[in-house]
Write an enzyme that holds these catalytic residues in place. Structure first.
Site, mmCIF file in Angstrom:
data_model
loop_
_atom_site.group_PDB
_atom_site.id
_atom_site.type_symbol
_atom_site.label_atom_id
_atom_site.label_comp_id
_atom_site.label_asym_id
_atom_site.label_seq_id
_atom_site.Cartn_x
_atom_site.Cartn_y
_atom_site.Cartn_z
ATOM 1 N N HIS A 349 0.914 -1.453 -0.013
ATOM 2 C CA HIS A 349 -0.037 0.003 -0.024
ATOM 3 C C HIS A 349 0.758 1.309 0.169
ATOM 4 O O HIS A 349 0.599 2.122 -0.659
ATOM 5 C CB HIS A 349 -0.938 0.023 1.206
ATOM 6 C CG HIS A 349 -2.327 -0.532 0.930
ATOM 7 N ND1 HIS A 349 -3.185 -1.217 2.058
ATOM 8 C CD2 HIS A 349 -2.924 -0.692 -0.412
ATOM 9 C CE1 HIS A 349 -4.144 -1.551 1.355
ATOM 10 N NE2 HIS A 349 -4.168 -1.418 -0.217
ATOM 11 N N CYS A 660 -0.346 -7.896 -25.810
ATOM 12 C CA CYS A 660 -0.620 -7.272 -24.403
ATOM 13 C C CYS A 660 0.435 -7.545 -23.446
ATOM 14 O O CYS A 660 0.418 -7.247 -22.091
ATOM 15 C CB CYS A 660 -1.807 -7.716 -23.778
ATOM 16 S SG CYS A 660 -1.953 -9.472 -23.519
HETATM 17 C C1 PEP Z 1 1.560 -12.361 -20.561
HETATM 18 O O1 PEP Z 1 1.960 -13.318 -20.215
HETATM 19 O O2 PEP Z 1 2.383 -11.620 -21.540
HETATM 20 C C2 PEP Z 1 0.466 -11.551 -20.134
HETATM 21 C C3 PEP Z 1 0.130 -10.122 -20.560
HETATM 22 O O3 PEP Z 1 -0.033 -11.954 -18.849
HETATM 23 P P1 PEP Z 1 0.526 -12.007 -17.487
HETATM 24 O O4 PEP Z 1 1.805 -11.206 -17.621
HETATM 25 O O5 PEP Z 1 -0.608 -11.723 -16.665
HETATM 26 O O6 PEP Z 1 0.833 -13.204 -17.296
#
Ligand code: PEP
Ligand code: MG
Length: 736
Positions: A349, A660
């Site tokens: 936090h 992502c």
């Molecule tokens: C990834 O594996 O690239 C992803 C976006 O998921 P996480 O980082 O949550 O495993």
């Protein structure tokens, strides 16, 4: 003074035999390093040797200077000047200069496992002739130096490598970025100075009750104050819960009845509870121990009638072993310029609060409380993860220059936030956000939506499995916040390092490759069904985007989708309002899916490449293991070919494909993804400005051609080549 070229013969055999002698003698590491550099100076007739060491954030820092002193920059960015270029290109350079200070400069990279870990530069005021066999010999010495530097860094007990910048530095993990300068202010925790025993239990109980009421009032006041940041409010809400925990209160009362004073009873029960909380492996509950400690300190202060922290003046760097968020808020924050903690992690936090107040914070700094004493001047460089104790003027100046550069970049990013996501040659790219981690839900930059919503956080922050109502409300809130832009919800990616305290916890040899994510929820179907039902409810009248994580076989996707369709059917039967459209996709993060694209792509509405896991499984390299963190690069020809293959195959099947993983949050990597054909990137909110700025300064078409040529490289990484290209084409990559 100046004379012609140096004509004294340089003998390789002499150089190597002196080096062997130094290596075989007993001496401290720092002495040995100095001795090696001195031999180089003497044998090459180059009076000055300077060693630069690679720091995080691709900054080289002057570490050791041997021989004749020369004024050189303390910090050099990779790619900058001779030293930075050698680090970038990993090639030795011999330069001649018409410089008053020196005429010949030999600059060599120190490489370990493909990574540049430092740069050695030898300088002379005279012209020096260095035949190739001599340069080769010095390169061999650099191999020894690289080995030696690595051992020195790995051996935490050995004397740290000195810095030109000051006598002492400490290292840690950047939890909130930035730079800070000030004097050390040790955080002092309350000691129990009240009597332990009391003769009137009723009086003690009354005092205790009063203390609870007082603290409750303070918390309520802060909760009501409109200027209180959301992060702070969340913390006080947690305190509120602790204050109303009747079980804890009963335990304190009974300790008082056994003859303890209110203070002693509070301390005893708090310590018992804290021990229990700390013994739980779940990181979230561990973090809540800080909040609890913080709250008991407040109660104790009221009981002992101690006021707030004494008034502080000037610029302070707060130093503590650990620090609660409310403990931090008790300080006058305008004087707290930085924070150094011995513990701390992203989910603490105090980190969330420090981020909200833009206070740079370095965590995991070993022995900080012992080594940093009250009033010591320190400079905090959170971009490189370092603390400089008694920094020299040169260091302070160099850090201030970098701070200014960083500020300018931040200002540019902020100005670009409202501009279009288009490259210089008109290529439009969707830039979305990754959300779901604590602390990054507020003040979001304008974006094209949420490309990845990690739903596991809600499950990790509740004491028991969140029911359908709690989940529905949480998903609804995200949708309201996204104001009609798409939100790609990822179903529970739990297991591995993300354990739920209330869920059976199997000890596994390799949890990252174990019973996690889609594997777990397909086995515990009720968990998946409840989550899907909540997501469907939250999307009534809206388009819903759902994706499944860690899909390894098409079969798993089909099973998960079948469950979703069953829930949709059940919802229709209940005559509830349905989503207007449902798009179902998958994360692409396990390499086995690469060989099933022809079967997978006709079945999905979209895919999202999780480069974090895809790289971990492709290279068989644990993403959390610091020892191999830099061994394989996502900007290697092999990984880039994999990405190109996925992006191109998705295009052939007309399936929208986004990226992502963390790659999308780093400007150089993000541009590379765009060069490979990606037109949808999802990144952390803080990265959006820098990625957009970089995109707007890039001409995609010529870059694509260059990138293609690099995919045939036999190098393990094309990072430096891509960096050089982009830098030479004035692409704004920011403070790397
Ligand atoms: C990834 O594996 O690239 C992803 C976006 O998921 P996480 O980082 O949550 O495993
Ligand atoms: Mg993943």
């Amino acid at each position: 003074m100046e004379s012609g070229p140096n004509t004294k013969p340089i003998v390789v055999a002499d150089l190597m035999s002196d080096l062997r002698a130094v290596m075989s003698k007993e001496m401290t590491s720092v002495r040995r390093l100095n001795a090696i550099l001195t031999i180089l100076c003497e044998k090459l007739y180059m009076p000055t040797a300077v060693l630069y060491v690679m720091r995080p954030a691709d900054v080289l820092e002057q570490s050791v200077m041997v021989g004749k002193s020369i004024k050189l920059p303390v910090f050099v960015r990779v790619g900058e000047g001779a030293v930075g270029s050698v680090a970038l290109e990993k090639k030795t350079r011999l330069d001649t200069a018409k410089n008053a200070q020196y005429k010949s400069v030999l600059t060599l990279p120190l490489i370990r496992g493909n990574q540049v870990i430092g740069v050695l530069t030898l300088l002379s005021r005279k012209m020096v002739r260095l035949p190739p066999e001599i340069v080769e010999a010095v390169e061999n010495v650099c191999m020894v130096l690289s080995e030696f530097l690595t051992d020195l860094n790995a051996d935490k007990s050995s004397q740290a490598l000195p810095n030109i910048s000051g006598p002492e530095t400490l290292e840690g993990t950047t939890l909130v970025g930035g730079f800070a300068f000030g004097e050390v202010l040790p955080h002092r925790r309350m000691e129990l100075s009240a009597p332990i025993l009391a003769t009137h239990p009723a009086r003690e109980q009354k005092r205790l009750a009063l203390a609870f009421v007082r603290v409750q009032q303070v918390i309520e006041r802060r909760l009501k104050r409109p200027t209180t940041p959301k992060e702070e409010k969340e913390i006080f809400e947690t305190y509120h819960l602790f204050l109303n925990d009747t079980e804890w209160r009963a335990k304190i009362d009974s300790a008082i009845m056994s003859g303890l004073s209110a203070e002693a009873a509070l301390q005893k029960t708090a310590e018992d509870a804290l021990d229990k909380m700390r013994s739980i492996s779940d990181p979230y509950l561990k973090e809540r121990a800080h909040d609890f400690q913080d709250l008991t300190a407040r109660l104790m202060r009221v009981l002992m009638k101690k006021g707030k922290n004494k008034k502080i003046v000037g610029s302070k760097i707060l130093v503590a072993d650990s620090l609660g968020a409310a403990e931090l808020l008790d300080y006058d924050l305008k004087h707290i310029k930085g924070i150094i903690l011995e513990d701390g992690s992203q989910t603490t936090h105090v980190v969330i609060v420090a981020r909200a107040y833009r206070i740079p914070l370095l965590g995991g700094v070993k022995d900080a409380t012992r080594r940093l004493l009250e009033g010591d001047p320190v400079a905090l460089d959170c971009s490189a993860g370092r603390v400089y104790l008694h920094p020299s003027d040169d260091t302070a100046d160099a850090l201030k220059v970098r701070q200014n550069v960083m500020r300018k970049w931040q200002q540019l990013y902020a100005r670009n936030l409202d501009k279009a996501n288009v490259s210089k040659d008109g290529v439009a790219v969707n830039l979305m956000l990754n959300l779901g981690l604590p602390g990054n839900q507020d003040k979001l930059p304008p974006s094209d939506g949420v490309g990845l919503y990690r739903t596991e956080l809600l499950f990790m922050t509740t004491k028991s499995l969140p029911d359908i109502h709690t989940q529905t409300e949480a998903y609804r809130r995200v949708l309201v916040q996204s104001k009609g832009k798409p939100v790609y919800f990822r179903t529970l990616d739990i297991g591995s390092d993300k354990v739920l305290p209330y869920f059976e916890n199997h000890r596994e040899e390799n949890p990252a490759m174990g019973w996690r994510s889609i594997r777990m929820v397909l086995d515990r179907r009720a968990l998946l069904r409840t989550q899907l039902r909540a997501l469907i409810k939250a999307h009534a009248g809206k388009t819903m985007y759902i994706m499944f994580p860690m899909v390894t076989d098409v079969f798993e996707f089909l099973e998960a989708k079948r469950t979703l369709l069953l829930e949709l059917k059940a919802m229709t039967a209940r005559r509830e309002k349905a989503p207007v459209d449902v798009k179902v996709g998958t994360m692409l993060e396990v390499p086995s899916l690469l060989f099933q694209l022809d079967r997978l792509l006709p079945l999905v509405d979209f895919v999202s490449i999780g480069t974090n896991d895809l790289a971990q499984f492709t290279f068989a390299a644990d993403r959390g293991n610091a020892l191999i963190a830099n061994r394989y690069d996502v900007l290697s020809p092999v990984f880039l070919r994999i990405l190109r293959h996925i992006i191109q195959t998705c295009a052939e099947y007309n399936v929208p494909c986004s990226v992502c993983g963390e790659m999308a949050s780093r400007p150089l990597d993000a541009l590379t993804l765009i060069g490979l054909g990606a037109r949808r990137l999802s990144m952390s909110p803080e990265a959006l400005g820098s990625v957009k700025t970089a995109l707007r300064s890039l001409s995609v078409q010529p870059f694509v051609a260059y990138l293609e040529s690099q995919l045939n490289s036999t190098q393990p990484s094309v990072r430096s080549a891509l960096f050089s290209y982009l830098r030479d084409h004035q692409v704004l990559l920011g403070e790397v």
